[in-house]
Each structure stands twice: as C-alpha cells, then as structure tokens.
Design a protein around this motif. Sequence first.
Motif, PDB file in Angstrom:
ATOM      1  N   ASP A   1      -0.786 158.524 104.109  1.00 32.85           N
ATOM      2  CA  ASP A   1      -0.978 159.430 105.249  1.00 32.85           C
ATOM      3  C   ASP A   1      -0.187 160.728 105.094  1.00 32.85           C
ATOM      4  O   ASP A   1      -0.084 161.522 106.025  1.00 32.85           O
ATOM      5  N   GLY A   2       0.393 160.966 103.895  1.00 33.19           N
ATOM      6  CA  GLY A   2       1.145 162.185 103.620  1.00 33.19           C
ATOM      7  C   GLY A   2       2.593 162.134 104.062  1.00 33.19           C
ATOM      8  O   GLY A   2       3.356 163.059 103.826  1.00 33.19           O
ATOM      9  N   ARG A   3       3.009 161.064 104.704  1.00 36.79           N
ATOM     10  CA  ARG A   3       4.368 160.976 105.241  1.00 36.79           C
ATOM     11  C   ARG A   3       5.371 160.541 104.160  1.00 36.79           C
ATOM     12  O   ARG A   3       5.032 159.797 103.256  1.00 36.79           O
ATOM     13  N   TYR A   4       6.599 161.035 104.319  1.00 38.10           N
ATOM     14  CA  TYR A   4       7.706 160.631 103.455  1.00 38.10           C
ATOM     15  C   TYR A   4       8.940 160.456 104.332  1.00 38.10           C
ATOM     16  O   TYR A   4       8.965 160.887 105.490  1.00 38.10           O
ATOM     17  N   ARG A   5       9.978 159.847 103.752  1.00 34.12           N
ATOM     18  CA  ARG A   5      11.197 159.592 104.532  1.00 34.12           C
ATOM     19  C   ARG A   5      12.390 159.430 103.593  1.00 34.12           C
ATOM     20  O   ARG A   5      12.315 158.707 102.606  1.00 34.12           O
ATOM     21  N   PHE A   6      13.466 160.131 103.922  1.00 35.70           N
ATOM     22  CA  PHE A   6      14.759 159.948 103.273  1.00 35.70           C
ATOM     23  C   PHE A   6      15.701 159.383 104.337  1.00 35.70           C
ATOM     24  O   PHE A   6      15.972 160.059 105.331  1.00 35.70           O
ATOM     25  N   ALA A   7      16.155 158.158 104.159  1.00 34.19           N
ATOM     26  CA  ALA A   7      17.027 157.509 105.142  1.00 34.19           C
ATOM     27  C   ALA A   7      18.401 157.254 104.535  1.00 34.19           C
ATOM     28  O   ALA A   7      18.662 157.605 103.385  1.00 34.19           O
ATOM     29  N   ASN A   8      19.267 156.665 105.333  1.00 34.33           N
ATOM     30  CA  ASN A   8      20.609 156.296 104.889  1.00 34.33           C
ATOM     31  C   ASN A   8      21.413 157.531 104.468  1.00 34.33           C
ATOM     32  O   ASN A   8      22.108 157.528 103.453  1.00 34.33           O
ATOM     33  N   LEU A   9      21.308 158.609 105.265  1.00 35.14           N
ATOM     34  CA  LEU A   9      21.983 159.863 104.950  1.00 35.14           C
ATOM     35  C   LEU A   9      23.232 160.038 105.805  1.00 35.14           C
ATOM     36  O   LEU A   9      23.219 159.763 107.003  1.00 35.14           O
TER      37      LEU A   9
ATOM     38  N   LYS B   1      54.087 142.398 116.500  1.00 37.03           N
ATOM     39  CA  LYS B   1      53.863 143.469 117.477  1.00 37.03           C
ATOM     40  C   LYS B   1      52.738 144.401 117.039  1.00 37.03           C
ATOM     41  O   LYS B   1      52.760 145.588 117.344  1.00 37.03           O
ATOM     42  N   SER B   2      51.754 143.869 116.339  1.00 44.52           N
ATOM     43  CA  SER B   2      50.639 144.688 115.863  1.00 44.52           C
ATOM     44  C   SER B   2      49.855 145.252 117.037  1.00 44.52           C
ATOM     45  O   SER B   2      49.631 144.581 118.044  1.00 44.52           O
ATOM     46  N   GLU B   3      49.438 146.508 116.883  1.00 48.50           N
ATOM     47  CA  GLU B   3      48.628 147.161 117.907  1.00 48.50           C
ATOM     48  C   GLU B   3      47.151 146.989 117.562  1.00 48.50           C
ATOM     49  O   GLU B   3      46.798 146.645 116.436  1.00 48.50           O
ATOM     50  N   SER B   4      46.307 147.287 118.538  1.00 49.74           N
ATOM     51  CA  SER B   4      44.861 147.229 118.314  1.00 49.74           C
ATOM     52  C   SER B   4      44.449 148.244 117.269  1.00 49.74           C
ATOM     53  O   SER B   4      45.059 149.308 117.132  1.00 49.74           O
ATOM     54  N   VAL B   5      43.403 147.923 116.536  1.00 50.14           N
ATOM     55  CA  VAL B   5      42.865 148.797 115.506  1.00 50.14           C
ATOM     56  C   VAL B   5      41.431 149.162 115.894  1.00 50.14           C
ATOM     57  O   VAL B   5      40.677 148.305 116.352  1.00 50.14           O
ATOM     58  N   VAL B   6      41.079 150.418 115.719  1.00 50.23           N
ATOM     59  CA  VAL B   6      39.716 150.868 115.988  1.00 50.23           C
ATOM     60  C   VAL B   6      39.047 151.172 114.652  1.00 50.23           C
ATOM     61  O   VAL B   6      39.558 151.969 113.859  1.00 50.23           O
ATOM     62  N   LEU B   7      37.917 150.513 114.408  1.00 55.01           N
ATOM     63  CA  LEU B   7      37.107 150.787 113.219  1.00 55.01           C
ATOM     64  C   LEU B   7      35.862 151.526 113.695  1.00 55.01           C
ATOM     65  O   LEU B   7      35.096 151.006 114.508  1.00 55.01           O
ATOM     66  N   LYS B   8      35.662 152.742 113.214  1.00 58.42           N
ATOM     67  CA  LYS B   8      34.539 153.562 113.662  1.00 58.42           C
ATOM     68  C   LYS B   8      33.363 153.446 112.702  1.00 58.42           C
ATOM     69  O   LYS B   8      33.538 153.468 111.488  1.00 58.42           O
ATOM     70  N   LEU B   9      32.177 153.342 113.264  1.00 58.24           N
ATOM     71  CA  LEU B   9      30.932 153.342 112.497  1.00 58.24           C
ATOM     72  C   LEU B   9      30.140 154.581 112.871  1.00 58.24           C
ATOM     73  O   LEU B   9      30.089 154.963 114.040  1.00 58.24           O
ATOM     74  N   THR B  10      29.530 155.204 111.869  1.00 54.26           N
ATOM     75  CA  THR B  10      28.734 156.404 112.070  1.00 54.26           C
ATOM     76  C   THR B  10      27.275 156.078 111.789  1.00 54.26           C
ATOM     77  O   THR B  10      26.960 155.564 110.718  1.00 54.26           O
ATOM     78  N   PRO B  11      26.366 156.363 112.747  1.00 51.30           N
ATOM     79  CA  PRO B  11      24.955 156.057 112.491  1.00 51.30           C
ATOM     80  C   PRO B  11      24.392 156.916 111.360  1.00 51.30           C
ATOM     81  O   PRO B  11      24.748 158.085 111.212  1.00 51.30           O
ATOM     82  N   GLU B  12      23.523 156.314 110.546  1.00 43.45           N
ATOM     83  CA  GLU B  12      22.890 157.058 109.455  1.00 43.45           C
ATOM     84  C   GLU B  12      21.935 158.096 110.026  1.00 43.45           C
ATOM     85  O   GLU B  12      21.467 157.989 111.153  1.00 43.45           O
ATOM     86  N   SER B  13      21.655 159.101 109.229  1.00 44.78           N
ATOM     87  CA  SER B  13      20.700 160.136 109.595  1.00 44.78           C
ATOM     88  C   SER B  13      19.464 160.015 108.720  1.00 44.78           C
ATOM     89  O   SER B  13      19.484 159.330 107.691  1.00 44.78           O
ATOM     90  N   VAL B  14      18.389 160.691 109.113  1.00 42.05           N
ATOM     91  CA  VAL B  14      17.099 160.587 108.428  1.00 42.05           C
ATOM     92  C   VAL B  14      16.447 161.956 108.363  1.00 42.05           C
ATOM     93  O   VAL B  14      16.520 162.742 109.318  1.00 42.05           O
ATOM     94  N   ILE B  15      15.797 162.252 107.235  1.00 39.84           N
ATOM     95  CA  ILE B  15      14.890 163.397 107.119  1.00 39.84           C
ATOM     96  C   ILE B  15      13.528 162.819 106.800  1.00 39.84           C
ATOM     97  O   ILE B  15      13.385 162.044 105.853  1.00 39.84           O
ATOM     98  N   ALA B  16      12.544 163.171 107.593  1.00 37.66           N
ATOM     99  CA  ALA B  16      11.179 162.673 107.393  1.00 37.66           C
ATOM    100  C   ALA B  16      10.210 163.814 107.635  1.00 37.66           C
ATOM    101  O   ALA B  16      10.545 164.817 108.253  1.00 37.66           O
ATOM    102  N   GLY B  17       8.997 163.651 107.145  1.00 32.96           N
ATOM    103  CA  GLY B  17       7.995 164.681 107.359  1.00 32.96           C
ATOM    104  C   GLY B  17       6.663 164.275 106.783  1.00 32.96           C
ATOM    105  O   GLY B  17       6.437 163.110 106.427  1.00 32.96           O
ATOM    106  N   LYS B  18       5.796 165.262 106.677  1.00 32.35           N
ATOM    107  CA  LYS B  18       4.437 165.030 106.207  1.00 32.35           C
ATOM    108  C   LYS B  18       4.058 166.157 105.254  1.00 32.35           C
ATOM    109  O   LYS B  18       4.431 167.308 105.458  1.00 32.35           O
TER     110      LYS B  18
END
Length: 173
Positions: free
Chosen positions: A100-108, A44-61
């Motif tokens: 080009d002076g750009r940088y990026r921090f991903a997977n936050l 009699k197992s019920e449905s299970v919900v697995l939630k995923l959260t999108p990563e955030s990014v900080i980028a700039g120049k």
Amino acid sequence: DGDGRFQFDGILAGRISLNAQKPGYFGEQEVRRQGQLQVEVGPKSESVVLKLTPESVIAGKVTTATGIPLEHVPLSLTYLNVREGRRHWDSKGIANSAEDGRYRFANLRPGTYYVSTTPFTPQPETLFDSEPQSKTGYSGVYYPGVPDFNSAAPISLSAGQQAEANFTLNEVP
C-alpha cells in the motif's frame, strides 16, 4: 505493579546495578548511552526512580504523482549523533515500502532524523510477464521531495512522538 512501583527485599548491603525494560520504551541508560544505574544499598537506602522514555516513530507513504502507491521502494533513515562533541550523521536503518506504499521506522530515540528514498525501478508484476522491463524508474529524493541532503527537511522527534513523512515520486526515463 500497575503504578510502576517495585521493591526488592533481602538484598545484602553494597553496590548494585539497576535497569528497567518495557517493550516500546528506552531505559535511561539507553537514551543517555550510559551504563546501568549504580545504587548503594543499605539500611537507610532511599527510593530510586528508574525513568523510561517512549520510543518514537517515523512513518509515511510513497506514491506516484498520480497517487498510486509504490511497493518495494527502498528508504534510508539517517540521524544526527553527537560523539566526543562532534556532529556525525549515522545510518539508523533501511525500510521498504509495503504493497500500500506505507513504510515505518520504529524504535527511535528522541533526536533529529532525515528520510530519503533511493533510485528505484519497479519490478514486473509476475515472473511470467513477457513484456520487456520498463525503462523508466524513480530518482532518489530526500524528504520532503528534494534532490539533495542540504535541501532536506529535518524531522525532530521528541519522546513518544510519531512523525509522518510522505513521498511523491516522479517517473524519470
């Protein structure tokens, strides 16, 4: 499937662990820093919900006061982490600005972050430059261009957000 639905058939009754992974997303256990989800399986197992959260990014120049992009500027990312009910400032990594002076921090994860540059002296354009190295450089600053952590602006990220943090550096002797 394309709608995110899944089903496992033929599993024996008992306790099992579940987790979900997708590039660019965090599983619920990663966001909450807990172990895998434990589920009781049976007739009699019920449905299970697995939630995923999108990563955030900080980028700039990173540029000079005249707008020229600066390459190879070291940047640091610090974030607010709460452990055992206490606030801790932890390093989340370093990056260097590109040509080009750009940088990026991903997977936050969602949270509060601070970005800073470290003192920087440009390197010669080529190994064959006969001119002595420049005696000027750039001092380290915190976003948005302030000299100390207490004056820095926090960057608060929610799930899937991309924040921009640009730096304008002034030459110092």
